[in-house]
Design an enzyme around this catalytic site. Structure first.
Site, PDB file in Angstrom:
ATOM      1  N   LYS A   1       1.271  10.021  -5.074  1.00 16.70           N
ATOM      2  CA  LYS A   1      -0.101   9.665  -4.733  1.00 16.70           C
ATOM      3  C   LYS A   1      -1.037  10.870  -4.864  1.00 16.70           C
ATOM      4  O   LYS A   1      -0.708  11.971  -4.441  1.00 16.70           O
ATOM      5  CB  LYS A   1      -0.135   9.123  -3.299  1.00 16.70           C
ATOM      6  CG  LYS A   1      -1.525   8.777  -2.779  1.00 16.70           C
ATOM      7  CD  LYS A   1      -1.447   8.241  -1.357  1.00 16.70           C
ATOM      8  CE  LYS A   1      -2.834   7.904  -0.808  1.00 16.70           C
ATOM      9  NZ  LYS A   1      -2.760   7.347   0.564  1.00 16.70           N
TER      10      LYS A   1
ATOM     11  N   ASP B   1      -0.305  -0.482  -5.043  1.00 17.95           N
ATOM     12  CA  ASP B   1      -1.574   0.000  -5.590  1.00 17.95           C
ATOM     13  C   ASP B   1      -1.422   1.329  -6.320  1.00 17.95           C
ATOM     14  O   ASP B   1      -2.210   1.661  -7.200  1.00 17.95           O
ATOM     15  CB  ASP B   1      -2.656   0.102  -4.498  1.00 17.95           C
ATOM     16  CG  ASP B   1      -2.245   0.958  -3.318  1.00 17.95           C
ATOM     17  OD1 ASP B   1      -1.087   1.398  -3.248  1.00 17.95           O
ATOM     18  OD2 ASP B   1      -3.106   1.180  -2.434  1.00 17.95           O
TER      19      ASP B   1
ATOM     20  N   ASP C   1       0.836  -1.192   0.000  1.00 16.44           N
ATOM     21  CA  ASP C   1       0.000   0.000   0.000  1.00 16.44           C
ATOM     22  C   ASP C   1       0.878   1.252   0.000  1.00 16.44           C
ATOM     23  O   ASP C   1       1.659   1.472   0.926  1.00 16.44           O
ATOM     24  CB  ASP C   1      -0.880  -0.017   1.257  1.00 16.44           C
ATOM     25  CG  ASP C   1      -2.047   0.940   1.176  1.00 16.44           C
ATOM     26  OD1 ASP C   1      -2.126   1.698   0.192  1.00 16.44           O
ATOM     27  OD2 ASP C   1      -2.881   0.935   2.095  1.00 16.44           O
TER      28      ASP C   1
ATOM     29  N   HIS D   1     -10.761  -2.418   1.578  1.00 18.53           N
ATOM     30  CA  HIS D   1     -10.990  -1.011   1.233  1.00 18.53           C
ATOM     31  C   HIS D   1     -11.957  -0.823   0.078  1.00 18.53           C
ATOM     32  O   HIS D   1     -11.896   0.175  -0.642  1.00 18.53           O
ATOM     33  CB  HIS D   1      -9.659  -0.319   0.915  1.00 18.53           C
ATOM     34  CG  HIS D   1      -9.702   1.172   1.117  1.00 18.53           C
ATOM     35  ND1 HIS D   1      -8.743   2.018   0.622  1.00 18.53           N
ATOM     36  CD2 HIS D   1     -10.589   1.962   1.758  1.00 18.53           C
ATOM     37  CE1 HIS D   1      -9.025   3.265   0.945  1.00 18.53           C
ATOM     38  NE2 HIS D   1     -10.151   3.255   1.642  1.00 18.53           N
TER      39      HIS D   1
ATOM     40  N   LYS E   1      -5.648  -5.827   3.494  1.00 17.87           N
ATOM     41  CA  LYS E   1      -6.533  -4.679   3.272  1.00 17.87           C
ATOM     42  C   LYS E   1      -7.504  -4.933   2.128  1.00 17.87           C
ATOM     43  O   LYS E   1      -7.122  -5.389   1.054  1.00 17.87           O
ATOM     44  CB  LYS E   1      -5.678  -3.446   2.962  1.00 17.87           C
ATOM     45  CG  LYS E   1      -6.470  -2.201   2.598  1.00 17.87           C
ATOM     46  CD  LYS E   1      -5.535  -1.034   2.324  1.00 17.87           C
ATOM     47  CE  LYS E   1      -6.294   0.177   1.805  1.00 17.87           C
ATOM     48  NZ  LYS E   1      -5.422   1.339   1.570  1.00 17.87           N
TER      49      LYS E   1
ATOM     50  N   HIS F   1       1.377   2.217   4.057  1.00 18.04           N
ATOM     51  CA  HIS F   1       0.452   3.294   4.395  1.00 18.04           C
ATOM     52  C   HIS F   1       0.685   3.728   5.844  1.00 18.04           C
ATOM     53  O   HIS F   1       1.005   2.914   6.705  1.00 18.04           O
ATOM     54  CB  HIS F   1      -0.984   2.793   4.217  1.00 18.04           C
ATOM     55  CG  HIS F   1      -2.032   3.851   4.187  1.00 18.04           C
ATOM     56  ND1 HIS F   1      -2.422   4.536   5.313  1.00 18.04           N
ATOM     57  CD2 HIS F   1      -2.793   4.319   3.166  1.00 18.04           C
ATOM     58  CE1 HIS F   1      -3.373   5.390   4.996  1.00 18.04           C
ATOM     59  NE2 HIS F   1      -3.608   5.282   3.702  1.00 18.04           N
TER      60      HIS F   1
ATOM     61  N   CYS G   1      -5.988   4.730  -3.634  1.00 18.93           N
ATOM     62  CA  CYS G   1      -6.228   3.333  -3.265  1.00 18.93           C
ATOM     63  C   CYS G   1      -7.504   2.759  -3.857  1.00 18.93           C
ATOM     64  O   CYS G   1      -7.486   1.733  -4.535  1.00 18.93           O
ATOM     65  CB  CYS G   1      -6.295   3.194  -1.737  1.00 18.93           C
ATOM     66  SG  CYS G   1      -4.768   3.619  -0.877  1.00 18.93           S
TER      67      CYS G   1
END
Length: 590
Positions: A380, A354, A50, A148, A146, A302, A90
């Site tokens: 990001k 991701d 992540d 999400h 994860k 993350h 994400c």
């Protein structure tokens, strides 16, 4: 010898097998006998980190962080250098990865950074994931880590967005993302502006009430008791609205589920990596005799960053570097599990992130908490800049994929869906996909990717497109608008910690910015008619591609943003909401 394993070595067991004529023919047919050739589909192990930056690993050029296990995967397999996420955030990136389709094809409510996923926002129940396709082909499927992409729809317990409803036979992990609020003492990161506004309003009401009580007590002014009572009740209500939800955020959102049961609420973050690793290893061991799909979706890297004493202070880059080296150790343990069970030659292993690293994530105490995206601009949540969408991509399959190869062709996270479908020999009709089967490219049967055009989003807005012309090494990137960095001259949106994609937060370009990623991968020198003979053709071809792409959107039902509003009655809970609470007793090693 279990069906589906490559037969190797020349010991006594091997000699006895050679006495069997059928097995002898299979062995003589070639040295790369795979699970599929012996009648068993290959096992699949997908590993996604992540927020990992593409520049954080040795095999992608980092010489200051130790990643020997990831580097080993690359040396024993194939490394992709232009592996692209469908979005720099994400939720839409993971949705596209799971479905092989851009996020707009499933509705756009889940393009947001979902905070309270107890609401109905999530991957629509009607969508088809690669897990669901492989499950239908007889695979045992598991997701550890994860998710999400949502949980409930209309009532607590309907689990319409839950991994079990999207093709995963087994789920252990985080239905939501990891929040700073999950760790006591970390800086809050959920709706901080709203929290501050409600806090100030509560203080103003309290101060006003105190002032009126003082004035009345001193006889300076006649104040109705009814007014004081009303203000008192309003102050209590404001305090409840401000204090309780934010105080209970870790309880409501920092949870671990096993399948559809909440087993820890709030979770103990310190032991989370070890538990996720134990669950992933246990899933592989339980399914050693049948084809399986494991999606190991790490909570690293993350924020909040983990503080494991075994890795603390060991890297040259503070806690972030420590976390990367812990990730590498976990990858090594998973690889060791696959190899020790004799599954290496019947298992496709895949490693990625991701999206790119979060450049703005840092504080004065820990330092840099986000990743490094190498030479690529942005990160990001910065739309189509390469730093936010170019991710590591490594495939390892001994006996099937040649070791040590590097592929520079454009590929996508969305390619996993059709690739896995092909490997599972799934020939059933499917809906329109945006990914392509990678096996011909990975096996060297073709030299060119099927991606001529790829489209890049900033939030819900199409903001860039890349074009890989036939017969050319060039890959042209056209930016229609770009996020405004802050402060001016910075490389990210440091004032807001995440870039916005509309209004005054962006700059529209007319004509668009054009870069040749083959010659200028850092997107530093925009092309002009004077420097690029094909300038007009690039604009013409990409404009036509965008029109075709937008045509695919015209009949899609875009979900209302109200779908992601928090609905307390949908929040997963062990106990009675809002007073939830439970602890997992032991770390699973099964």
């Amino acid at each position: 010898v279990r069906a589906g394993r490559r037969v190797g070595g020349a010991g006594p067991q091997m000699l006895s097998l050679l006495a069997h004529p059928v097995l002898s023919l299979l062995l003589l047919a070639g040295s790369d006998v795979t699970g599929g050739e012996l009648g068993r589909s290959p096992n699949i192990v997908l590993i996604m980190v992540d927020d990992l930056g593409i520049g954080d690993m040795g095999c992608y050029g980092n010489d200051t962080i130790r990643t020997p296990n990831i580097d080993r995967l690359a040396s024993e397999g194939i490394k992709l250098t232009q592996h692209i996420a469908a979005a720099p955030l994400c939720t839409p990136s993971r949705a596209a990865f799971m479905t092989g389709r851009y996020a707009f094809r499933s509705g756009e409510s889940y393009l947001q950074v979902l905070l309270f996923l107890g609401g109905s926002g999530g991957l629509p129940p009607s969508e088809t994931t690669f897990a669901k396709r492989l499950q239908q082909q007889g695979y045992t499927t598991g997701l550890v880590g994860k998710w999400h992409l949502g949980v409930n729809c209309e009532q607590r317990g309907d689990h319409c967005h839950h991994p079990n409803q999207h093709g995963f036979s087994y789920f252990y992990g985080l239905p939501f993302t990891l929040f700073n609020d999950c760790v006591p003492g970390e800086e809050r990161d959920i709706l901080t502006d709203l929290q501050q506004t409600l806090r100030n309003l509560t203080l103003m009401l309290g101060l006003g009430l105190f002032t009126l009580v003082f004035v009345r007590a001193c006889g300076l002014l006649e104040v109705s008791l009814w007014l004081l009572a009303a203000l008192f009740l309003l102050s209590l209500l404001a305090t409840a609205v401000w204090y309780l939800p934010f105080k209970l955020l870790p309880t409501w959102n920092c949870i671990i589920m096993r399948n559809q049961e909440v087993i820890e609420q709030p979770m103990t973050v310190e032991t989370l990596p070890q538990r996720l690793l134990a669950e992933a290893e246990g899933f592989i061991k339980r399914n050693v005799d049948r084809p399986f799909l494991l999606f190991f979706s790490l909570a690293h890297i993350h924020t909040p960053l983990f503080n494991n004493p075994a890795f603390a202070g060991k890297s040259l880059h503070g806690r972030y570097g420590d976390n990367i080296e812990e990730v590498d150790w976990m990858i090594g343990k998973i690889t060791e599990t696959v190899d020790s069970l004799g599954l290496a030659n019947s298992t496709l292993m895949y490693f990625t992130s991701d999206h790119g690293g979060h450049l703005e994530e840092a504080d004065s105490h820990i330092g840099q908490k986000g990743g490094w995206n190498s030479i690529y601009k942005g990160g990001k949540a910065m739309g189509g800049w390469e730093g936010g969408i170019r991710v590591p991509g490594i495939f390892r399959w001994p006996g099937r994929l040649a070791a040590g190869r590097v592929l520079d062709e454009p590929t996508s996270l969305m390619d996993l869906y059709p690739t896995l479908k092909h490997l599972a020999e799934d020939t059933q009709p499917d809906r329109e996909l945006d990914g392509h089967d990678l096996m011909p490219l990975l096996e060297g049967k073709v030299a060119r990717s099927q991606h001529e055009f790829m489209f890049h989003y900033c939030g819900v807005y199409l903001n860039a497109v890349r074009w890989h012309p036939h017969g050319s090494e060039s890959i042209f990137k056209v930016h229609f608008f770009t996020p405004n960095f802050s402060p001016p001259g910075a490389g990210g949106c440091y004032h807001t910690k995440i870039c916005q994609c509309f209004g005054e937060h962006v700059t529209h370009h007319d004509p668009p910015l054009i870069f040749d990623l083959y010659r200028d991968p850092s997107e530093s020198h925009p092309l002009t008619p004077a420097t690029e003979p094909r300038y007009a053709e690039i604009l013409e071809q990409t404009a036509a591609a965008v029109e075709r792409h937008r045509g695919a959107r015209s009949d899609k039902q875009v979900a209302d943003d109200s779908d992601i509003l928090w609905r307390p009655w949908l929040q997963p809970c062990c106990g009675t909401f809002p007073f939830c609470g439970c602890k997992e007793d032991t770390i699973s090693n099964n």
